[in-house]
Design an enzyme around this catalytic site. Structure first.
Site, PDB file in Angstrom:
ATOM      1  N   THR A 185      37.828  30.637  55.604  1.00 56.41           N
ATOM      2  CA  THR A 185      38.693  29.746  54.820  1.00 56.41           C
ATOM      3  C   THR A 185      39.071  30.308  53.456  1.00 56.41           C
ATOM      4  OG1 THR A 185      36.821  28.627  53.765  1.00 56.41           O
ATOM      5  CG2 THR A 185      37.641  27.691  55.860  1.00 56.41           C
ATOM      6  N   ASP A 224      33.687  38.797  55.446  1.00 56.25           N
ATOM      7  CA  ASP A 224      32.588  38.505  56.356  1.00 56.25           C
ATOM      8  C   ASP A 224      33.103  38.740  57.771  1.00 56.25           C
ATOM      9  OD1 ASP A 224      34.156  36.275  56.972  1.00 56.25           O
ATOM     10  OD2 ASP A 224      32.595  34.810  56.481  1.00 56.25           O
ATOM     11  N   HIS A 227      48.332  31.650  27.623  1.00 63.47           N
ATOM     12  CA  HIS A 227      47.334  31.580  28.690  1.00 63.47           C
ATOM     13  C   HIS A 227      46.021  32.264  28.302  1.00 63.47           C
ATOM     14  CE1 HIS A 227      50.464  29.950  31.176  1.00 63.47           C
ATOM     15  NE2 HIS A 227      51.235  30.979  30.858  1.00 63.47           N
ATOM     16  N   CYS A 230      37.382  35.490  54.247  1.00 64.05           N
ATOM     17  CA  CYS A 230      36.417  34.886  55.165  1.00 64.05           C
ATOM     18  C   CYS A 230      37.199  33.924  56.049  1.00 64.05           C
ATOM     19  CB  CYS A 230      35.269  34.206  54.414  1.00 64.05           C
ATOM     20  SG  CYS A 230      35.724  32.842  53.328  1.00 64.05           S
ATOM     21  N   HIS A 284      48.991  33.205  35.114  1.00 67.13           N
ATOM     22  CA  HIS A 284      48.430  32.221  34.188  1.00 67.13           C
ATOM     23  C   HIS A 284      46.917  32.300  34.047  1.00 67.13           C
ATOM     24  CE1 HIS A 284      52.079  29.276  34.461  1.00 67.13           C
ATOM     25  NE2 HIS A 284      52.439  30.515  34.158  1.00 67.13           N
TER      26      HIS A 284
END
Length: 148
Positions: free
Chosen positions: A67, A8, A133, A65, A98
């Site tokens: 965060t 963004d 996994h 972005c 994993h």
């Protein structure tokens, strides 16, 4: 390896820096925008980038972005995507090894460019471990399938 990348407005500058650096490192990069620091809605770019990865056109993706949270939430709505928000190399390695994460997200307002490069390299240089996994990854994918 082709990497899909998107951001963004908050992640635009870092996306451009990461994209140029990846190209210098020999990766192919497909850029899904945005193309400036003008305000945009991050889900639009998360969706475009994630669909490219989910369709198999790119092997892995990176979303940036402010965060990394909004991008991760949005990307994880796309069937076949396992997006992980990582701010350190260990988390990025574990997300790949994993969880078979196929999208990496982080925030340009949270980490600097050198740490971002370390996180990206840890992510790209780690293979999925499979084995025990896989059962868990299958369960994650089944949840998405049941919700459709």
């Amino acid at each position: 390896m082709q990497i899909a990348i998107g951001s963004d407005h908050a992640g635009f500058k870092m996306k451009e820096d990461i994209k140029d650096w990846l190209l210098d490192e020999g990766y192919q990069v497909k850029d899904f925008g945005t193309d400036s620091e003008n305000s945009v809605d991050y889900p639009d770019f998360a969706e475009k980038t994630s669909k490219n990865v989910a369709d198999g056109d790119s092997e892995l993706g990176i979303l940036i972005c402010g965060t990394g949270i909004g991008m991760a939430i949005s990307a994880n709505k796309v069937k076949g995507i396992r997006a992980a928000r990582c701010q350190d190399g260990y988390s990025a390695r574990m997300a790949r090894a994993h969880n078979n994460a196929n999208i990496l997200t982080f925030g340009s307002r949270v980490i600097g460019i050198e740490l971002a490069k370390d996180v990206v390299m840890a992510y790209l240089n780690t293979d999925y471990a499979g084995g025990r996994h896989q059962r868990r990854v299958d369960k994650i994918d089944n949840i998405a399938e049941e919700m459709k």
